[in-house]
Design a protein around this motif. Structure first.
Motif, PDB file in Angstrom:
ATOM      1  N   LEU A 114       0.699  -1.259   0.634  1.00  0.00           N
ATOM      2  CA  LEU A 114      -0.192   0.131  -0.133  1.00  0.00           C
ATOM      3  C   LEU A 114       1.112   1.134  -0.202  1.00  0.00           C
ATOM      4  O   LEU A 114       0.324   2.227  -0.900  1.00  0.00           O
ATOM      5  N   GLN A 115       1.834   1.151   0.483  1.00  0.00           N
ATOM      6  CA  GLN A 115       3.003   2.367   0.890  1.00  0.00           C
ATOM      7  C   GLN A 115       3.397   2.885  -1.050  1.00  0.00           C
ATOM      8  O   GLN A 115       4.054   3.703  -1.502  1.00  0.00           O
ATOM      9  N   TYR A 116       4.189   1.430  -1.908  1.00  0.00           N
ATOM     10  CA  TYR A 116       4.331   1.341  -2.408  1.00  0.00           C
ATOM     11  C   TYR A 116       3.684   1.986  -3.368  1.00  0.00           C
ATOM     12  O   TYR A 116       3.623   3.139  -4.612  1.00  0.00           O
ATOM     13  N   LEU A 117       1.999   2.066  -3.332  1.00  0.00           N
ATOM     14  CA  LEU A 117       0.994   2.137  -4.623  1.00  0.00           C
ATOM     15  C   LEU A 117       0.716   4.120  -4.099  1.00  0.00           C
ATOM     16  O   LEU A 117       0.713   4.740  -4.986  1.00  0.00           O
ATOM     17  N   PRO A 120       5.523   5.772  -4.938  1.00  0.00           N
ATOM     18  CA  PRO A 120       6.407   5.676  -6.583  1.00  0.00           C
ATOM     19  C   PRO A 120       4.675   6.362  -7.286  1.00  0.00           C
ATOM     20  O   PRO A 120       4.947   6.126  -8.746  1.00  0.00           O
ATOM     21  N   LEU A 121       3.863   5.134  -7.257  1.00  0.00           N
ATOM     22  CA  LEU A 121       2.230   4.647  -7.982  1.00  0.00           C
ATOM     23  C   LEU A 121       1.589   6.442  -8.044  1.00  0.00           C
ATOM     24  O   LEU A 121       1.011   6.311  -8.588  1.00  0.00           O
ATOM     25  N   ALA A 122       1.553   7.005  -6.908  1.00  0.00           N
ATOM     26  CA  ALA A 122       1.266   7.771  -6.511  1.00  0.00           C
ATOM     27  C   ALA A 122      -0.498   7.967  -6.614  1.00  0.00           C
ATOM     28  O   ALA A 122      -0.959   8.636  -7.196  1.00  0.00           O
ATOM     29  N   LEU A 123      -1.297   6.677  -6.018  1.00  0.00           N
ATOM     30  CA  LEU A 123      -1.802   6.020  -6.131  1.00  0.00           C
ATOM     31  C   LEU A 123      -2.498   7.237  -5.596  1.00  0.00           C
ATOM     32  O   LEU A 123      -2.388   7.156  -3.938  1.00  0.00           O
ATOM     33  N   ASN A 124      -4.446   8.404  -4.920  1.00  0.00           N
ATOM     34  CA  ASN A 124      -4.441   8.388  -4.443  1.00  0.00           C
ATOM     35  C   ASN A 124      -5.842   7.230  -3.426  1.00  0.00           C
ATOM     36  O   ASN A 124      -6.032   6.369  -3.665  1.00  0.00           O
ATOM     37  N   ASP A 125      -6.151   7.798  -2.268  1.00  0.00           N
ATOM     38  CA  ASP A 125      -6.777   7.607  -1.575  1.00  0.00           C
ATOM     39  C   ASP A 125      -7.866   6.662  -1.655  1.00  0.00           C
ATOM     40  O   ASP A 125      -8.342   5.042  -1.813  1.00  0.00           O
TER      41      ASP A 125
END
Length: 213
Positions: A114-117, A120-125
């Motif tokens: 989840l921290q990678y999402l 680095p991948l810049a997904l929002n909540d």
């Protein structure tokens, strides 16, 4: 006997249940997975567990990581109550159910994923939640189907097994992530039944000394 643990870690939760069911005294050493950039990344902890994950089990000079390996070790060293059936086919079935959860469901909603999402991948909540719900539904749909042929009071018949120790923390996570679990009545029934038992209740995240609620 020491358990390096984080209160919300699903993997550590499994081991705490096993220790409680076997009525073993142990010392909890908190490893905060968020504080100080993640205490699991400290040089001291890396020496103990190069994977930089919890839990780590230590008994005198012996240490072991990976929750299922720890639980099976405890089951061999302290056989009562048994967490795996004696019959080879039944034992394999229980391991299969446990691995369905621990290997195919849990890793996809683990903290470092989840921290990678969101890093680095810049997904929002909202996108992160969509990811979590997608993989939980995928895993739970298959698990619910499998339990139709194996479940009694618990995941495999009427005795607590390794599979239940994996199911309860994963269902806890699903509820924390606000997953709609109405589609999974068998999973929900087993979860709520287990929650009434002291060994499970005392292992719950909110009951831990490092809990932040």
């Amino acid at each position: 006997m020491k358990l390096y643990s984080y209160w919300r870690s699903s993997a550590a939760y499994r081991v705490r249940i096993a220790l409680n069911l076997k009525q073993l005294s142990f010392e909890t050493i908190p490893v905060h997975l968020l504080k100080d950039g993640g205490q699991q990344h400290s040089a001291e902890y890396q020496q103990l567990n190069p994977n930089q994950l919890v839990p780590t089990y230590v008994d005198a000079e012996f240490s072991l990581n990976q929750s299922l390996a720890i639980i099976e070790y405890l089951d061999e060293m302290y056989p009562e109550p048994a967490l795996l059936p004696e019959d080879p086919a039944a034992k394999a079935q229980v391991r299969s159910l446990a691995l369905d959860i621990a290997c195919d469901i849990h890793p996809l909603n683990n903290l470092r994923v989840l921290q990678y999402l969101t890093g680095p991948l810049a997904l929002n909540d909202d996108q992160k939640t969509e990811w979590i719900h997608h993989w939980l539904h995928t895993g739970f749909s298959a698990l619910e189907q499998r339990l139709q042929t194996t479940a009694g009071e618990f995941c495999y018949g009427d005795n607590i097994t390794l599979a239940d120790l994996c199911l309860v923390p994963q269902m806890y996570n699903a509820l924390r992530f606000k997953l709609d679990t109405l589609e999974y009545p068998t999973i929900s029934r087993i979860y709520h039944h287990c929650q009434q038992l002291a060994g499970f209740a005392l292992a719950a995240p909110e009951q831990q000394s490092d809990a932040q609620v």
